[in-house]
Each structure stands twice: as structure tokens, then as C-alpha cells.
Design a protein around this motif. Structure first.
Motif, short mmCIF file in Angstrom:
data_model
loop_
_atom_site.label_atom_id
_atom_site.label_comp_id
_atom_site.label_asym_id
_atom_site.label_seq_id
_atom_site.Cartn_x
_atom_site.Cartn_y
_atom_site.Cartn_z
N ARG A 126 10.50 82.53 37.82
CA ARG A 126 10.47 83.82 38.17
C ARG A 126 10.23 84.65 37.35
O ARG A 126 9.84 86.07 37.53
CB ARG A 126 12.06 83.97 38.78
N LYS A 165 8.77 90.24 46.30
CA LYS A 165 8.59 89.57 47.57
C LYS A 165 7.62 88.61 47.61
O LYS A 165 7.83 87.25 47.91
CB LYS A 165 7.95 90.71 48.64
N ASP A 215 9.55 85.81 45.87
CA ASP A 215 10.22 84.89 46.47
C ASP A 215 9.65 83.90 47.40
O ASP A 215 9.90 82.84 47.74
CB ASP A 215 11.17 85.82 47.42
N ASP A 239 10.06 79.97 47.08
CA ASP A 239 10.80 79.27 48.38
C ASP A 239 9.67 78.12 48.63
O ASP A 239 10.11 76.98 48.95
CB ASP A 239 10.79 80.13 49.48
#
Length: 216
Positions: free
Chosen positions: A80, A91, A94, A98
């Protein structure tokens, strides 16, 4: 509402120029075009255009993540942080994380286990120091404890210090204790481990020197 009036493919670069109402509006990867089923003649809203921009950023972010993971395994926090430093939006990061977690390419438990095993194999150190390293990489307390559950600080300290002890064979006890003790402190071991390890290694060296003298 606009109208898609052209898709100009550049297959060599796997990219496509999207034209809306006769004007170039976006350049997108072919994957994003196909996933969103964009075709000539279809109507497209501004909301859909913004969603395409987000999908394209997520696609580029994912490719960047794959390159980082190909270099070496990383914790979720490490990945990250690197992606954010490259300028990707939260966004997009993420969505990428994911996806990678769902596909098993990011797994903090497995990362912690491999990190701990690597330390034992190539740079034996204390459970405390390994815990601190893994905490800095963002692992949960549960994942950290699982990674170090088989650590034996006494055996790890012996393994770490034996080579240092052999190279210190000509020293007296005080100098030997200082050198080996400082080395073990840097590896994260506490006094309750360092003292008995030094005593054990000094005993081994003394027995070795005595055996050599008896052979002469």
C-alpha cells in the motif's frame, strides 16, 4: 449523454483511444475496454466516463503491484505504501489490494512466516527483534505471534554467535564476553539469554583448545 464514435486500437501497446462525439476523450487499456464492453455507437454518460477513468487507474495500479511483487514478497502495508508513493489514489490502491488478497498474492500470515524463517536461516536473531520488524511492516499481533511461535531464543542465540565465538578464540574471557555480548545485543537478545550463551560458548572453546593442546 455522449456517443462512442470510434475506438482506435494500438495493439502493440495494448491501448485504445476512445472517441466520444467525434473527439478523443480517453486512452484506455484494451483490457478495460473489453471488461466494460465499450463499443462503437453506444451511448455513454459522464458518470460512466468517470468510472472508466477509475478502472484504468486501477488497472495500471495492479500492473505496478505485480512488478513490485515480482521483485520480492511484501506485506499489505508495504505494498500500500509503495503504491501510494507512486501517486495512485486510495480507491485504486484499495481495489488492487483487494484483488491481490483474493488471489492469494498478498497474505500477511504467509509473509510473516517466510520472513521469520528467512531470519532463522540467514541471520538468526531474537523473537523480540523479529516481532519489531514485522510490526513495522504492518502485520497484526496475531500474524506476528504465529510467525515467531517456534522461535527458541537460546538456540537461536547459540546459532547466531558460534561463528563470532570461533573468530574470537584468541581472546581472554573478558574480551570474549564483550565481543560476543555486544553482537548478541545487536541481534535483539536480552541479558537472560546472552549470559548463559556466552558461558556455553566459552566452555565449548575452552574444551576445543584443551583438546588441541592434548594432541600436541
Amino acid at each position: 449523454m455522449g456517443l462512442v464514435t470510434g475506438l482506435e486500437m494500438n495493439t502493440g501497446k495494448n491501448m485504445a483511444r476512445l472517441f466520444i462525439d467525434g473527439s478523443h476523450a480517453l486512452t484506455l487499456s484494451v483490457e478495460v475496454i473489453l471488461e466494460n464492453k465499450i463499443k462503437d455507437g453506444m451511448e455513454i454518460s459522464q458518470k460512466r466516463i468517470e468510472a472508466l477513468k477509475e478502472d484504468e487507474e486501477a488497472h495500471i495500479c495492479k500492473k505496478s503491484a505485480y512488478r513490485l511483487l515480482a521483485f520480492r514478497a511484501r506485506s499489505e502495508k508495504e505494498l500500500r505504501d509503495r503504491l501510494v508513493s507512486k501517486g495512485f489514489s486510495p480507491k485504486a490502491v484499495d481495489k488492487t489490494v483487494d484483488h491481490l488478497k483474493a488471489s492469494g498474492l498478498i497474505d500477511d500470515r504467509e509473509f510473516g512466516r517466510q520472513w521469520a524463517e528467512n531470519r532463522l536461516s540467514f541471520k538468526p536473531q531474537s523473537a523480540y527483534l523479529t516481532r519489531r520488524e514485522l510490526k513495522a511492516k504492518g502485520l497484526s499481533e496475531e500474524a506476528i505471534e504465529e510467525a515467531v511461535k517456534d522461535y527458541d531464543d537460546y538456540e537461536n542465540a547459540l546459532s547466531a554467535a558460534r561463528a563470532k565465538a570461533v573468530r574470537s578464540i584468541g581472546l581472554d574471557y573478558i574480551a570474549f564476553k564483550r565481543r560476543v555480548g555486544s553482537f548478541l545485543q545487536r541481534r535483539g537478545f536480552g541479558y537472560e539469554i546472552i549470559k548463559p550463551v556466552i558461558d556455553e560458548l566459552w566452555k565449548e572453546l575452552t574444551e576445543y583448545k584443551n583438546s588441541r593442546e592434548n594432541l600436541q
